[in-house]
Motif scaffolding. Sequence first.
Motif: not given
Length: 111
Positions: A11-13, A58-64, A75-79
Amino acid sequence: MTDPKISLKQSQGLSVNRDQGPSREVKGFDLLEKIMTEHRLFDKPANIFNMDESGIQKINKAGKVLTAKGSKNISVLTSAEKGENVTIIACKNAEGRFLPPVLVMTGTNKM
Protein backbone atom coordinates in the motif's frame (compact mmCIF):
# COMPACT_ATOMS: atom_id res chain seq x y z
CA MET A 1 -5.88 -23.12 0.14
CA THR A 2 -5.55 -19.62 -1.38
CA ASP A 3 -8.36 -17.50 -2.75
CA PRO A 4 -7.67 -16.58 -6.42
CA LYS A 5 -9.61 -13.31 -5.95
CA ILE A 6 -7.31 -11.96 -3.19
CA SER A 7 -3.67 -10.91 -3.43
CA LEU A 8 -1.10 -9.25 -1.13
CA LYS A 9 0.07 -5.81 -2.36
CA GLN A 10 2.19 -2.94 -1.05
CA SER A 11 0.00 0.00 0.00
CA GLN A 12 0.97 3.69 -0.29
CA GLY A 13 0.71 6.25 2.50
CA LEU A 14 -2.06 8.85 2.02
CA SER A 15 -2.54 11.69 4.51
CA VAL A 16 -6.07 12.50 5.70
CA ASN A 17 -5.82 16.04 4.20
CA ARG A 18 -4.93 14.68 0.75
CA ASP A 19 -7.71 12.11 0.97
CA GLN A 20 -10.31 14.79 1.73
CA GLY A 21 -8.91 17.39 -0.70
CA PRO A 22 -10.53 16.20 -3.95
CA SER A 23 -14.01 16.41 -2.42
CA ARG A 24 -13.78 20.23 -2.23
CA GLU A 25 -15.32 22.20 -5.11
CA VAL A 26 -12.73 23.70 -7.50
CA LYS A 27 -13.22 27.42 -8.15
CA GLY A 28 -11.11 30.17 -9.62
CA PHE A 29 -11.39 30.11 -13.43
CA ASP A 30 -13.55 33.26 -13.44
CA LEU A 31 -10.94 35.01 -11.29
CA LEU A 32 -8.14 33.75 -13.57
CA GLU A 33 -9.91 35.15 -16.64
CA LYS A 34 -10.44 38.50 -14.88
CA ILE A 35 -6.75 38.77 -13.90
CA MET A 36 -5.54 37.74 -17.37
CA THR A 37 -7.83 40.35 -18.96
CA GLU A 38 -6.75 43.12 -16.53
CA HIS A 39 -3.05 42.44 -17.17
CA ARG A 40 -3.45 41.65 -20.90
CA LEU A 41 -1.82 38.22 -20.59
CA PHE A 42 -3.73 36.25 -23.25
CA ASP A 43 -1.03 36.91 -25.87
CA LYS A 44 1.96 36.69 -23.46
CA PRO A 45 2.52 32.98 -22.65
CA ALA A 46 6.05 33.71 -21.35
CA ASN A 47 4.44 35.65 -18.48
CA ILE A 48 1.93 32.96 -17.47
CA PHE A 49 3.31 30.44 -14.98
CA ASN A 50 1.94 27.36 -13.26
CA MET A 51 3.46 25.98 -10.07
CA ASP A 52 2.94 22.63 -8.42
CA GLU A 53 4.37 21.00 -5.33
CA SER A 54 4.68 17.45 -4.19
CA GLY A 55 5.62 16.25 -0.73
CA ILE A 56 7.68 13.17 -0.04
CA GLN A 57 7.75 11.59 3.42
CA LYS A 58 11.26 10.44 4.20
CA ILE A 59 10.40 7.97 7.00
CA ASN A 60 6.75 6.91 6.88
CA LYS A 61 6.32 3.55 5.13
CA ALA A 62 2.97 1.90 4.59
CA GLY A 63 2.63 -1.84 5.04
CA LYS A 64 1.12 -4.52 2.85
CA VAL A 65 -2.64 -5.06 2.61
CA LEU A 66 -4.96 -7.74 1.26
CA THR A 67 -6.94 -6.58 -1.77
CA ALA A 68 -8.90 -7.91 -4.73
CA LYS A 69 -6.77 -9.17 -7.62
CA GLY A 70 -6.21 -6.50 -10.25
CA SER A 71 -6.76 -3.58 -7.82
CA LYS A 72 -4.64 -0.49 -8.44
CA ASN A 73 -3.80 2.62 -6.39
CA ILE A 74 -3.90 0.85 -3.04
CA SER A 75 -3.51 3.37 -0.20
CA VAL A 76 -3.71 3.45 3.58
CA LEU A 77 -4.40 6.68 5.51
CA THR A 78 -1.41 7.94 7.48
CA SER A 79 -0.96 10.98 9.66
CA ALA A 80 1.05 13.80 8.11
CA GLU A 81 3.05 14.12 11.33
CA LYS A 82 4.84 10.81 10.87
CA GLY A 83 8.22 11.18 9.25
CA GLU A 84 9.97 14.22 7.86
CA ASN A 85 8.68 15.81 4.65
CA VAL A 86 10.63 17.15 1.69
CA THR A 87 8.65 19.37 -0.67
CA ILE A 88 9.56 19.56 -4.35
CA ILE A 89 8.34 22.65 -6.23
CA ALA A 90 8.17 22.78 -10.03
CA CYS A 91 7.27 25.86 -12.08
CA LYS A 92 6.62 26.11 -15.85
CA ASN A 93 5.34 28.88 -18.09
CA ALA A 94 2.75 28.58 -20.88
CA GLU A 95 5.55 28.45 -23.49
CA GLY A 96 6.82 25.23 -21.90
CA ARG A 97 9.92 26.63 -20.17
CA PHE A 98 10.74 25.36 -16.68
CA LEU A 99 12.32 27.23 -13.80
CA PRO A 100 14.88 25.19 -11.82
CA PRO A 101 13.14 22.93 -9.27
CA VAL A 102 13.21 23.86 -5.59
CA LEU A 103 13.50 21.47 -2.63
CA VAL A 104 12.11 22.64 0.71
CA MET A 105 13.53 20.67 3.65
CA THR A 106 13.02 20.87 7.38
CA GLY A 107 15.78 22.49 9.35
CA THR A 108 16.96 25.55 11.17
CA ASN A 109 19.00 28.51 10.01
CA LYS A 110 21.85 29.09 12.48
CA MET A 111 23.51 32.38 11.64
